[in-house]
Enzyme design. Structure first.
Site, PDB file in Angstrom:
ATOM      1  N   CYS A 155      -2.498  26.083   6.495  1.00 57.56           N
ATOM      2  CA  CYS A 155      -2.032  24.779   6.012  1.00 57.56           C
ATOM      3  C   CYS A 155      -3.154  24.048   5.285  1.00 57.56           C
ATOM      4  O   CYS A 155      -4.276  23.973   5.768  1.00 57.56           O
ATOM      5  CB  CYS A 155      -1.550  23.952   7.202  1.00 57.56           C
ATOM      6  N   PHE A 186      -4.473  -7.023  -5.351  1.00 58.30           N
ATOM      7  CA  PHE A 186      -3.860  -5.718  -5.057  1.00 58.30           C
ATOM      8  C   PHE A 186      -3.271  -5.788  -3.640  1.00 58.30           C
ATOM      9  O   PHE A 186      -3.627  -5.020  -2.749  1.00 58.30           O
ATOM     10  CB  PHE A 186      -4.877  -4.574  -5.176  1.00 58.30           C
ATOM     11  N   CYS A 216     -10.719   2.969  -1.305  1.00 57.95           N
ATOM     12  CA  CYS A 216     -10.441   4.341  -0.871  1.00 57.95           C
ATOM     13  C   CYS A 216     -11.194   5.324  -1.766  1.00 57.95           C
ATOM     14  O   CYS A 216     -10.883   6.511  -1.774  1.00 57.95           O
ATOM     15  CB  CYS A 216      -8.937   4.612  -0.906  1.00 57.95           C
TER      16      CYS A 216
HETATM   17  C1  LIG Z   1      -4.729   0.681  -2.048  1.00 58.40           C
HETATM   18  S1  LIG Z   1      -3.204  -0.157  -2.316  1.00 58.40           S
HETATM   19  C2  LIG Z   1      -3.475  -1.579  -1.320  1.00 58.40           C
HETATM   20  C3  LIG Z   1      -2.260  -2.382  -0.996  1.00 58.40           C
HETATM   21  C4  LIG Z   1      -2.428  -3.409   0.107  1.00 58.40           C
HETATM   22  N1  LIG Z   1      -3.669  -4.156  -0.020  1.00 58.40           N
HETATM   23  C5  LIG Z   1      -2.356  -2.758   1.475  1.00 58.40           C
HETATM   24  O1  LIG Z   1      -3.385  -2.617   2.130  1.00 58.40           O
HETATM   25  O2  LIG Z   1      -1.254  -2.383   1.895  1.00 58.40           O
HETATM   26  C6  LIG Z   1      -3.424  -0.688  -3.946  1.00 58.40           C
HETATM   27  C7  LIG Z   1      -2.315  -1.565  -4.473  1.00 58.40           C
HETATM   28  O3  LIG Z   1      -2.622  -1.874  -5.831  1.00 58.40           O
HETATM   29  C8  LIG Z   1      -1.435  -1.927  -6.573  1.00 58.40           C
HETATM   30  N2  LIG Z   1      -1.804  -1.719  -7.980  1.00 58.40           N
HETATM   31  C9  LIG Z   1      -2.083  -0.548  -8.607  1.00 58.40           C
HETATM   32  N3  LIG Z   1      -2.422  -0.775  -9.887  1.00 58.40           N
HETATM   33  C10 LIG Z   1      -2.365  -2.116 -10.080  1.00 58.40           C
HETATM   34  C11 LIG Z   1      -2.614  -2.959 -11.189  1.00 58.40           C
HETATM   35  N4  LIG Z   1      -2.988  -2.459 -12.362  1.00 58.40           N
HETATM   36  N5  LIG Z   1      -2.470  -4.294 -11.021  1.00 58.40           N
HETATM   37  C12 LIG Z   1      -2.105  -4.804  -9.838  1.00 58.40           C
HETATM   38  N6  LIG Z   1      -1.840  -4.050  -8.742  1.00 58.40           N
HETATM   39  C13 LIG Z   1      -1.968  -2.727  -8.868  1.00 58.40           C
HETATM   40  C14 LIG Z   1      -0.567  -0.839  -5.961  1.00 58.40           C
HETATM   41  O4  LIG Z   1       0.800  -1.087  -6.208  1.00 58.40           O
HETATM   42  C15 LIG Z   1      -0.927  -0.963  -4.475  1.00 58.40           C
HETATM   43  O5  LIG Z   1      -0.054  -1.826  -3.811  1.00 58.40           O
END
Ligand SMILES: C[S@@+](CC[C@H](N)C(=O)[O-])C[C@H]1O[C@@H](n2cnc3c(N)ncnc32)[C@H](O)[C@@H]1O
Length: 405
Positions: free
Chosen positions: A66, A270, A363
């Site tokens: 896996c 975000f 991340c």
């Molecule tokens: C790592 S996740 C974190 C989400 C949230 N902080 C959490 O912990 O659940 C990154 C987030 O960024 C959003 N995202 C990605 N590209 C983006 C952009 N260009 N502008 C705004 N948000 C964006 C994604 O939809 C996602 O919800």
């Protein structure tokens, strides 16, 4: 076929052992001597000639086949130290150093979300994860990573493949634990028509899932697939981002709350469905910004239905193309949690702002280091980093950085 010996010097970012050359030797560890047949720069048919003290017997019987886990052959202590070092080295590469808090690793069998691959076979169907560096599915009967309540998703994926995988195609089944049961979102299946939709609706009932979504279409919601963030309850859009384990989420939120401290106003950049915004709203007014309108709607509704939280406002905005300008960052603290690409444009604005505290969740250590450098060059201190491992036995690394000025 000529076998050659190699001395493993270090692990690469994907967890492969690397020898001089470079030669990549999967499932090897630093200090080991291995032999194998070179295929380009990768070592095939590898044998470990002298093994590292950090090598352990993989706890899972599926580990060899896996591809879901890449580091079960290494001790927990080794993996923890390696993950912290990946972040330390990424920072060092841009000339930064800081204090590291002890890593927080999620327990065995705690993952609350998985993307399962499933396809039809002559006898019925199979489900599991792809084999290492392969498109072939390794069927698994047990898993040390998944939360026990998520395990039935494997059988559900199999059943859905029987019903809805095309002859040669593969289903990608995102399964998420929710308060209502399993939230299942399928992609790559047969196209929907009226009859198939009705069939899937019946199947959702038979399989007792909370929600079934097929290629973006919600087929059935039998029980709302609720996620709880502090006292708020939200129903995320199908497949929406969610932290991988409850424990990992708690560690990230606790660290972010400590950094934000007693700030009375916070911007959450975000923001997703409110992982940080809603707990922060216990003590601060929050402005949440996120690119996906459906997630903002979810967050807004969750906040409106919760009792006793401070005000949370939401804004759908593309923070890559249209970052919140420094002049508009009129709050006491920020939480920022971008995708793997980091937040180059938004970080430039944070660097120009008067914000006193920034909790930077990431991340990707490499983009984190790049963005951290911009903040430090603008006068912020990187006080400490907390590495959080919610992807046990994988090479994935997450962290929170505390910036103040
Ligand atoms: C790592 S996740 C974190 C989400 C949230 N902080 C959490 O912990 O659940 C990154 C987030 O960024 C959003 N995202 C990605 N590209 C983006 C952009 N260009 N502008 C705004 N948000 C964006 C994604 O939809 C996602 O919800």
């Amino acid at each position: 076929m000529i076998r050659t010996d190699h001395q493993i010097e270090r692990l690469g970012h994907h967890g492969d052992g690397i020898a001089a050359g470079p030669v990549f030797a999967p499932l090897s560890l630093p200090g080991e001597t291995v032999s194998g047949v070179l295929d380009g720069d990768r070592l095939k048919d590898m044998r470990v000639l002298t093994s590292s003290e950090d090598r352990v017997k993989a706890p899972c019987t599926h580990f060899k086949s896996c591809g879901g886990c890449g580091l079960q052959h290494a001790s927990d202590e080794f993996v923890a130290a390696w993950k912290v070092d990946v972040v330390r080295q990424a920072l060092a590469a841009v000339g930064l150093e800081t204090a590291f808090r002890p890593i927080k690793t999620s327990p065995v069998r705690s993952r609350r979300r998985a993307v399962i691959s499933a396809r039809r076979t002559k006898k019925g169907a199979m489900a599991g994860f792809h084999m290492r560096a392969s498109s072939v599915i390794a069927e698994i009967s047990d898993c040390d990573v998944l939360h026990p309540d998520l395990m039935p998703a494997l059988e559900i994926a199999r059943e859905l493949a029987v019903l809805g995988a095309s002859r040669k195609g593969e289903l990608s089944v995102t399964a998420t634990l929710s308060d209502g049961g399993l939230d299942i979102a399928v992609s790559g299946g047969k196209p929907l028509d009226g009859a198939f939709e009705a069939q899937l609706g019946q199947e959702a009932q038979r399989l007792k899932v909370a929600r079934l979504t097929w290629d973006g279409e919600v087929i059935a919601i039998l029980v709302p697939p609720v996620q709880r963030f502090s006292r708020a309850r939200v129903v995320p859009p199908p497949g929406a981002f969610l932290q991988a384990t409850r424990e990992g989420e708690a560690a990230l939120v606790t660290a972010a709350q400590e950094i934000v401290g007693d700030a009375k106003s916070v911007v959450d950049l975000f923001a997703g469905c409110g992982t940080f915004s809603l707990p922060m709203a216990e003590t601060a007014e929050v402005h949440a910004i996120e690119g996906e309108a459906a997630m903002m709607k979810t967050l807004d509704r969750g906040w409106r239905e919760a009792q006793g939280l401070k005000r949370v406002s939401v804004e759908t905005r593309d923070l890559f193309r249209n970052p919140l300008m420094a002049e508009d960052l009129r709050c006491e603290a920020a939480v920022i949690d971008p995708p793997r690409a980091g937040a180059q444009a938004q970080t430039v604005e944070l660097a120009r702002s008067d914000l006193a505290r920034i909790a930077f969740v990431s991340c990707n250590p490499v983009t984190f280091a790049r963005d951290a450098k911009v903040l430090v060059d603008a006068g912020y201190r990187l006080d400490w980093v907390q590495v959080v491992d919610q992807f046990r036995w994988s090479s994935h690394v997450e962290l929170v950085g505390a910036f103040t000025r």
